[in-house]
Design an enzyme around this catalytic site. Structure first.
Site, short mmCIF file in Angstrom:
data_model
loop_
_atom_site.label_atom_id
_atom_site.label_comp_id
_atom_site.label_asym_id
_atom_site.label_seq_id
_atom_site.Cartn_x
_atom_site.Cartn_y
_atom_site.Cartn_z
N LYS A 58 0.85 -1.19 0.00
CA LYS A 58 0.00 0.00 0.00
C LYS A 58 0.89 1.25 0.00
O LYS A 58 1.82 1.36 0.80
CB LYS A 58 -0.89 -0.01 1.24
CG LYS A 58 -1.99 1.04 1.26
CD LYS A 58 -2.89 0.82 2.46
CE LYS A 58 -4.04 1.80 2.50
NZ LYS A 58 -4.93 1.57 3.66
N ARG B 69 -25.46 -2.70 8.49
CA ARG B 69 -25.13 -4.12 8.32
C ARG B 69 -25.39 -4.92 9.59
O ARG B 69 -25.53 -6.13 9.54
CB ARG B 69 -23.67 -4.25 7.93
CG ARG B 69 -23.25 -3.34 6.81
CD ARG B 69 -21.77 -3.41 6.52
NE ARG B 69 -21.50 -4.54 5.65
CZ ARG B 69 -20.36 -4.69 4.99
NH1 ARG B 69 -19.40 -3.80 5.12
NH2 ARG B 69 -20.17 -5.72 4.21
N GLU C 242 -18.99 -5.81 11.37
CA GLU C 242 -19.89 -5.03 12.22
C GLU C 242 -20.90 -5.91 12.97
O GLU C 242 -21.26 -5.62 14.11
CB GLU C 242 -20.63 -3.99 11.39
CG GLU C 242 -19.75 -2.88 10.83
CD GLU C 242 -19.06 -3.24 9.54
OE1 GLU C 242 -18.29 -2.42 9.02
OE2 GLU C 242 -19.28 -4.38 9.03
#
Length: 643
Positions: free
Chosen positions: A282, A396, A368
């Site tokens: 990254k 969610r 979540e």
């Protein structure tokens, strides 16, 4: 003309040789750094997938072959290679979306930008290809190691692996991070895989040596091949994927275009589900990003690409930082207060709390649902968990909030960052549904603070509740000036007008929309329309004092940055009906639609949530109320005359 400028679509890549592809990769990185610096956006994730994206578009034929991006914040390179090179208004009104968008290109498939969903999409598309006999079509799903911490990804893997003849390739973009470093058992497993690069090469050399043995070579190889699985589990545990029925290729250097392309072509020939494990970095190629330990420049604002200094220095204090500082103070006072985050420790403001109390904070990954249930367990065990999450992502975990937290009357506080209109991140990131979705949860209480002082106070009120879930929500922007109350009725703050004498309009202003409502009230007062403005503070349940207060007004208007359907306006109207108050109610909120990406102020203006628009529509409504009363009076007079 540069190589990049000559790329009008994926087919143009296939004519380039190895040296040209390397040069193209460098051009793309240079373009990204300077283009994203001008507009802000996701930089680190895109710098990390340059070679991977080039290889994908060389190995496959988009859009006939479907290339799907989980989350989508790493899709900028994909946009460039599919003919979208005008980044001048990236994430701005009328410009390119920061995520894949079907409206932009036939090469884009998924635009929801919520993590861990891509494998479910891939499973469905591959099944559709099979049913319709499209055997020459491939589905390629690119998913990060961070997104693999989500349970939905594993539910999909279970289904994908069940079909041995579906042409589906899973590309794991393994950069050891989501926002921050990936954590958990899966991260450990992938770390082990990263250390076994030489395994397949050694196995191939051993196979050749055994097969060369005269007479016994082939039988010996067959016997040894039966032991291969156990050997692989011991020395290279890709067995986890192979146990599911997935062919595994890797780990592969995700920055070696030839190696990635070769692996993808091998996967393409397999005619069944294959997982290609690519290691990437990254922020690749941009030293400031690589040196940013927090999130490798996951998202940047407008900045100088050379110094990385912001071109417009931040003014004011963010809601997130106010929450983070108050959590730290609460943590020092109460040992039972703990924190949960879903792979977003830094973005939701829990960094200071984690540094001070590392044993009292848990990052559950992009999970979540699990986070909400774990919070219920923590509360049942005698702690008070604070689960900080983006408002859009709490959607969610609705079932867990309802059936695990609320049903069991667990004292859990959900802190919803990025509530209301978030703007530039587009339709999937607006936190515009939470106050509608959560209205139906019995016992749950919702706080919408209007300023920093109220955020501090209401957060403390929320963590003091130990027999029901509480919610504290705030937007993605800086906190304005504190707005003092003139008085209080029940639990509501009176911000303008007089609660005792009443007025033409009772304006119920919710959270961050208080300044807008106050300005609208000022415009109405200037036109001769008197207003009382109240901040309910806790918007669920509706305060018992609101119906009697409303009775002293001609109409009620509710201003909220939530969907008009089922939100605070709906709850207020229901409360008035239940109390027998026969008053017209007007709700000023977000229409039931997905909002295009733009700055927050631009989006609010587009949906009519400005002081001038609100004041004008209230004036029109009041005129209608007056006309109805005059008609009613005339009808009553005629009835008396006829009697």
């Amino acid at each position: 003309m540069s190589l990049l400028e000559n790329i009008r679509g994926p087919r143009d890549l296939k004519a380039l040789d190895g040296e040209e592809l390397s040069d193209l990769a460098e051009e793309i990185r240079h373009f990204l750094v300077h283009a994203v610096a001008r507009t802000g956006g996701h930089l680190g994730p895109n710098l990390g997938v340059v070679e991977l994206t080039i290889a994908l578009h060389r190995a496959f034929d988009s859009p006939a072959d479907r290339i799907l991006w989980d989350t989508g914040h790493q899709s900028y390179v994909h946009k460039l290679l599919t003919g979208r090179q005008d980044f001048s208004k990236l994430r701005g009104k009328g410009g390119l979306s920061g995520y894949p968008s079907r409206e932009e290109s036939e090469h884009d498939v998924i635009e929801n930008s919520h993590a861990s969903t891509v494998l479910g999409w891939a499973d469905g598309l591959a099944k559709a290809n099979q049913v319709l006999g499209r055997w020459n079509r491939h589905v390629v799903a690119v998913i990060g190691d961070g997104a693999l911490t989500g349970g939905m990804a594993w539910e999909a893997l279970n289904n994908i692996a069940a079909a041995k003849d579906r042409q589906l390739i899973i590309v794991v973009n393994d950069n050891e991070r989501s926002y921050a470093p990936t954590i958990g058992g899966l991260a450990d497993h992938l770390a082990t895989l990263r250390t076994t690069d030489g395994y397949e090469r050694a196995l191939a050399r051993g196979k050749d040596a055994v097969l060369r043995l005269p007479l016994v070579g082939r039988p010996l190889y067959e016997s040894l091949h039966g032991a291969k699985k156990g050997f692989k589990d011991a020395f290279a545990p890709q067995g986890m994927f192979e146990d599911l029925g997935l062919k595994y290729l890797g780990p592969i250097d995700g920055h070696d275009i030839a190696a990635v392309e070769s692996a993808l072509r091998r996967a393409k020939r397999f005619h069944g589900p294959v997982l290609v494990h690519c290691r990437t970095e990254k922020g690749r190629g941009y030293r400031p990003a690589l040196e940013d330990e927090a999130d490798r420049f996951h998202t940047v604002g407008v900045m100088n690409p050379l110094t990385c200094e912001p071109l417009t220095p931040a003014r004011g204090t963010s809601w997130t930082s106010v929450f983070g500082d108050e959590m730290l103070r609460i943590g020092a006072e109460r040992q039972d207060v703990v924190a949960i985050t879903a792979a977003m420790l830094h973005p939701v403001g829990l960094t200071k709390f984690a540094e001070a109390y590392p044993e009292r904070v848990w990052d559950v990954g992009i999970a979540e649902q699990h986070g909400a249930v774990s919070a219920a367990g923590l509360a049942t065990g005698g702690l008070h968990p604070v689960f900080a999450v983006y408002a859009t992502f709490l959607n969610r975990a609705f079932d867990q909030v309802l059936m695990d937290v609320a049903l069991h009357k667990c004292g859990v506080t959900f802190v919803l960052d990025r509530a209301g209109v978030t703007g530039t991140d587009g339709p999937s990131h607006n936190g515009m549904w939470d106050m509608s979705i959560l209205q139906v949860v019995p016992g749950l209480r919702i706080a919408a603070p209007r300023d920093a002082d109220q955020l501090r106070a209401q957060l403390r009120e929320a963590v003091a509740v130990d027999d029901a879930p509480t919610v504290v929500r705030f937007p993605k922007e800086n906190v304005g000036e504190s707005i003092p109350a003139l008085g209080r009725v029940g639990g509501m703050d009176v911000l303008a007008g007089s609660a005792e004498s009443g007025a033409d309009v009772l304006l119920v202003a919710v959270g961050a929309m208080v300044p807008v409502a106050l300005e609208a009230a000022g415009l109405l007062e200037a036109r001769g329309t008197s207003c009382t403005v109240v901040d309910p503070r806790w918007v669920k349940p509706v305060d018992d004092a609101l119906p009697p207060l409303a009775d002293r007004h001609r109409m009620v208007a509710v201003v909220e940055d939530n969907s008009r359907t089922g939100g605070v306006g709906w709850a207020v109207a229901q409360a008035l009906r239940d109390a027998g108050a026969d008053l017209p109610v007007r709700t000023f909120g977000i229409p039931e639609q997905f909002l295009a990406h733009a700055k927050r102020a631009e989006v609010l203006a587009d949906v009519g949530l400005t002081p001038a628009e609100i004041a004008g529509r209230i004036s029109e409504a009041l005129a209608g109320v007056g006309e109805k009363h005059r008609v009613k009076d005339r009808e009553e007079s005629r009835e008396k005359e006829n009697a």
